[in-house]
Design an enzyme around this catalytic site. Structure first.
Site, PDB file in Angstrom:
ATOM      1  N   SER A 151      20.579  -8.389 105.515  1.00 35.04           N
ATOM      2  CA  SER A 151      21.110  -9.074 106.704  1.00 35.04           C
ATOM      3  C   SER A 151      21.126  -8.112 107.896  1.00 35.04           C
ATOM      4  O   SER A 151      20.064  -7.617 108.284  1.00 35.04           O
ATOM      5  CB  SER A 151      22.490  -9.638 106.376  1.00 35.04           C
ATOM      6  OG  SER A 151      22.893 -10.565 107.354  1.00 35.04           O
ATOM      7  N   ASP A 227      20.545 -20.128 102.130  1.00 32.24           N
ATOM      8  CA  ASP A 227      21.327 -19.185 102.935  1.00 32.24           C
ATOM      9  C   ASP A 227      21.839 -19.902 104.182  1.00 32.24           C
ATOM     10  O   ASP A 227      21.055 -20.423 104.975  1.00 32.24           O
ATOM     11  CB  ASP A 227      20.392 -18.018 103.316  1.00 32.24           C
ATOM     12  CG  ASP A 227      21.094 -16.885 104.035  1.00 32.24           C
ATOM     13  OD1 ASP A 227      22.038 -17.145 104.795  1.00 32.24           O
ATOM     14  OD2 ASP A 227      20.658 -15.738 103.839  1.00 32.24           O
ATOM     15  N   HIS A 260      23.385 -16.195 100.705  1.00 31.33           N
ATOM     16  CA  HIS A 260      23.362 -14.924 101.433  1.00 31.33           C
ATOM     17  C   HIS A 260      24.150 -13.826 100.699  1.00 31.33           C
ATOM     18  O   HIS A 260      24.291 -12.723 101.215  1.00 31.33           O
ATOM     19  CB  HIS A 260      23.973 -15.155 102.824  1.00 31.33           C
ATOM     20  CG  HIS A 260      23.603 -14.133 103.863  1.00 31.33           C
ATOM     21  ND1 HIS A 260      22.309 -13.938 104.294  1.00 31.33           N
ATOM     22  CD2 HIS A 260      24.360 -13.235 104.566  1.00 31.33           C
ATOM     23  CE1 HIS A 260      22.273 -12.980 105.214  1.00 31.33           C
ATOM     24  NE2 HIS A 260      23.506 -12.527 105.391  1.00 31.33           N
TER      25      HIS A 260
END
Lengths: 282, 282
Positions: A151, A227, A260
């Site tokens: 991320s 996600d 995620h």
């Protein structure tokens, strides 16, 4: 330079350590973790950097990342830094938001006040910490480095690799922020850290760096299809287009059903470690 | 019976779920986790129970246990319950000590007040939760069950298997408490939960159960040699002597340098899952 060992635990045949040191770059105490697999006396092992995402410290991946079995198998050192400076005097987001300030350094050297004094994660990760690892871990072969991240840390991994051609023989990411200038997370953080001139943002934006001529030897990206941040913040299609236009070999794997979280990251961590190890062979 | 899904994350090809339900055994809401690997429609998979140690909830092993890759490889369901009742009205140790009360149910059905009302982890793990798993997870083959655990949970796994001959085709433990009647942890908890009559403690003491005639089909135990609790609380030599006298095949592996943490457990988790899977084959 000196480091203090906060903890050291035998694991998967090696040692999982957590270390603290006084950082000149950030002007704070910084904490990071290093896993050193079992190795022959005098052996030199490649180093894989893992940069973490928003809200994380070194601890999240160290506890939940499931990298040690693969690093032990392949003989790879795994280094996990923190995501921002912390401690007394370090300013945070005014409302304590998760996406700016503490835990959200975005791997920039801030130029705007009050952030510029401590928020210097670019210098810390690019310069200070590699020198510290080289000095304190004699088995680390700094001539063989790979980098990955998740991320915001995927953003960090990609931008650092793009700005330092030749340093990393292997680059990968899990669900990276690929174009912060074009998404809300970056559009909040970059002006606060760097000011309103969008030209200054480009060296912290992977897609912009590629457009401006930076290159990678190749790139592996895993992205969960479930996600929550996929469409609004991550936009891997922008990376795919930039890599295609630039001729950068990109392997982008969209993983149905994955989100995620570290449940996603840990599922593909062994794949990534093996992919790096193959490219970091002596 | 009904369960509420607190979370469900795709991981290692399967689903890691966390569930809550109103427990009749404990009179509280209870939380547990279940990993179900990818499987063919209609397939039945063996079930491996993992009982956690002092201070833990379901979350510790779920986040740090590194069991999912091995469970996915071998097609094994992994169930991780909590270690005590929790919530309003559940009494705790007067000083909030880590080794009694909340997080320290010792897998007993307490007979003494004020513990007897809620601290009924034996009935919960032996009776209620297996029935719930059978009802709510149709792919769980309750005819093929194994059990393992860590520390206090190793104690739980061994005593439950010893008291329920034939239920578990495979039994293992990580750094188990093998003779609580003979060590400080048990000598604190057992009289509080069960009263001062040591005869009542014997069905919650693996070594005593074996002395009294209970048997296991075999047993795998890993124990860290650098475990701080090894000499004072764990005493695997007592288990080894009892198994030898009883003719129970015990594989006891003392692991140099390893401590009592999840860095130890996760290092040998894949071994244990494989060992159970071999014995739980259809």
């Amino acid at each position: 330079m000196a480091i203090e060992t906060a903890s050291a635990n035998r694991s998967h045949g090696g040692v999982q350590g957590v270390y603290k040191h006084a950082s000149a770059a950030t002007g704070t105490e910084m904490t990071f973790s290093v896993f050193v697999p079992d190795h022959a006396e005098g052996a030199k092992l490649p180093v894989l950097w893992y940069l973490s995402g928003l809200t994380c410290t070194h601890a999240n991946v160290t506890e939940k990342g499931e990298f040690r079995a693969a690093c032990a198998e392949h003989g790879v050192i795994f280094v996990a830094p923190d995501t921002s400076p912390r401690g007394e005097g370090v300013p945070d987001d005014a409302e304590g938001a998760y996406d700016f300030g503490l835990g959200a350094g975005f791997y920039v050297d801030a130029t705007e006040q009050p952030w510029a004094k401590h928020y210097r994660m670019r210098s810390y990760i690019e310069q200070e910490l590699p020198a510290l690892i080289a000095a304190e871990f004699p088995m680390a072969d700094m001539g063989r480095q790979g980098i990955t991240g998740h991320s915001m840390g995927g953003h960090g991994a990609l931008t650092i690799a793009l700005r330092n051609p030749g340093r990393f023989a292997s680059v990968s990411a899990f669900a990276p922020i690929v174009a912060p200038s074009q998404v809300p997370w970056g559009q909040k953080a970059l002006p606060l850290y760097l000011g309103g001139d969008r030209a200054a943002w480009r060296e912290y934006d992977s897609v912009a760096l590629i457009e401006d001529g930076a290159r990678l030897p190749g790139l592996l990206v895993d992205q969960g299809a479930a996600d929550n941040f996929l469409e609004g913040q991550l936009k891997p299609e922008l990376l795919a287009a930039a890599c295609k236009a630039a001729g950068i070999p990109l392997t982008l794997r969209i993983r149905p059903g994955y989100d995620h979280s570290y449940y996603f990251i840990s599922s593909f961590m062994a794949d990534h470690v093996a992919w790096h190890a193959e490219r970091l062979k002596a």
